[in-house]
Design a protein around this motif. Structure first.
Motif, PDB file in Angstrom:
ATOM      1  N   CYS A 139     103.357  16.828  34.494  1.00 46.55           N
ATOM      2  CA  CYS A 139     102.146  16.007  35.174  1.00 46.55           C
ATOM      3  C   CYS A 139     101.568  14.653  34.257  1.00 46.55           C
ATOM      4  O   CYS A 139     100.786  14.147  34.481  1.00 46.55           O
ATOM      5  N   LEU A 140     102.103  15.001  32.926  1.00 40.53           N
ATOM      6  CA  LEU A 140     101.493  13.880  31.763  1.00 40.53           C
ATOM      7  C   LEU A 140     100.130  14.223  31.439  1.00 40.53           C
ATOM      8  O   LEU A 140      99.482  13.251  31.220  1.00 40.53           O
ATOM      9  N   GLY A 141      99.753  15.439  31.687  1.00 38.60           N
ATOM     10  CA  GLY A 141      98.146  15.598  31.577  1.00 38.60           C
ATOM     11  C   GLY A 141      97.342  15.071  32.484  1.00 38.60           C
ATOM     12  O   GLY A 141      96.079  15.491  32.521  1.00 38.60           O
ATOM     13  N   ALA A 142      97.742  14.648  33.835  1.00 39.56           N
ATOM     14  CA  ALA A 142      96.986  14.149  34.878  1.00 39.56           C
ATOM     15  C   ALA A 142      96.230  15.568  35.340  1.00 39.56           C
ATOM     16  O   ALA A 142      95.145  15.278  36.010  1.00 39.56           O
ATOM     17  N   GLY A 143      96.896  16.513  35.762  1.00 34.41           N
ATOM     18  CA  GLY A 143      96.212  17.869  36.473  1.00 34.41           C
ATOM     19  C   GLY A 143      95.068  18.132  35.614  1.00 34.41           C
ATOM     20  O   GLY A 143      93.913  18.363  36.065  1.00 34.41           O
ATOM     21  N   GLN A 144      95.038  18.240  34.245  1.00 31.83           N
ATOM     22  CA  GLN A 144      93.924  18.701  33.441  1.00 31.83           C
ATOM     23  C   GLN A 144      92.834  17.547  33.663  1.00 31.83           C
ATOM     24  O   GLN A 144      91.539  18.061  33.693  1.00 31.83           O
ATOM     25  N   ARG A 145      93.039  16.125  33.751  1.00 32.49           N
ATOM     26  CA  ARG A 145      92.034  15.090  33.552  1.00 32.49           C
ATOM     27  C   ARG A 145      91.408  15.307  34.852  1.00 32.49           C
ATOM     28  O   ARG A 145      90.370  14.848  34.763  1.00 32.49           O
TER      29      ARG A 145
END
Length: 154
Positions: A49-55
Motif C-alpha cells: 500500500c506504499l504506506g497509504a493505509g497508515q497515512r
C-alpha cells in the motif's frame, strides 16, 4: 476490506471493495496469513500500500477506525485509493533524485513534491488529487526523465 480483487492467479476468489474478505475473522484479522500463497492469495503477499493505509488512518482520520465508526468505511476506502496514488507519485519523485537531473528538472521535482505534500495530511487536498492536474503533471515530468534513466542502464 477496502480493496477489490478478481479470481485468477493472484487471488482464489472474487471480492468487491468494501466487502470483507471471507478469510477475515471477527476482528478483521486474516485467518490464512501464514498460508496465503498456498491458499491462492499470492496477490495479498505481493500487495504494497506504499504506506497509504497508515497515512489514511493516522493522518487523515486522526487514528479513528471504520470498525469503531462504521460511517467512515466508504470515506476511508476512497481515501486509501487516493493516498495510494499520492504515495506512488511521491515514491517515483523521490526515486528520481538518484538520476542525473538538470537544475530545472530538480526544481520541477521539488515543486511537484511540494504540491503533493498537503494531500498527506489534509482530506480536502487528498480528494483534489484525483480530479486535479497534479497526477498528469507528475506523469509528464517523469516522461521527461526517460533519457536520464536510460543512460543509467548502459
Amino acid at each position: 476490506m477496502a480493496l477489490s480483487f478478481d479470481a485468477g492467479d493472484a487471488f482464489a476468489i472474487d471480492k468487491e471493495a468494501g466487502v470483507p474478505c471471507p478469510n477475515l475473522d471477527i476482528d478483521h484479522r486474516c485467518t490464512i496469513h501464514n498460508t496465503l500463497t498456498k491458499d491462492g492469495f499470492s496477490g495479498c503477499v505481493a500487495f504494497d500500500c506504499l504506506g497509504a493505509g497508515q497515512r489514511v488512518s493516522r493522518d487523515i482520520f486522526d487514528a479513528k477506525s471504520w470498525q469503531d465508526h462504521p460511517a467512515l468505511l466508504r470515506p476511508m476506502i476512497d481515501a486509501l485509493r487516493q493516498m495510494r496514488q499520492v504515495q506512488s507519485m511521491r515514491q517515483l519523485l523521490t526515486s528520481a533524485a538518484a538520476l542525473p537531473l538538470s537544475a530545472p528538472q530538480e526544481a520541477m521535482r521539488q515543486n511537484l513534491l511540494f504540491r503533493i505534500a498537503p494531500a498527506l495530511t489534509d482530506a480536502a487536498a487528498l480528494g483534489e488529487i484525483e480530479t486535479g492536474p497534479l497526477p498528469a503533471a507528475v506523469g509528464d515530468f517523469l516522461q521527461t526523465l526517460r533519457p536520464a534513466a536510460a543512460g543509467l542502464r548502459k
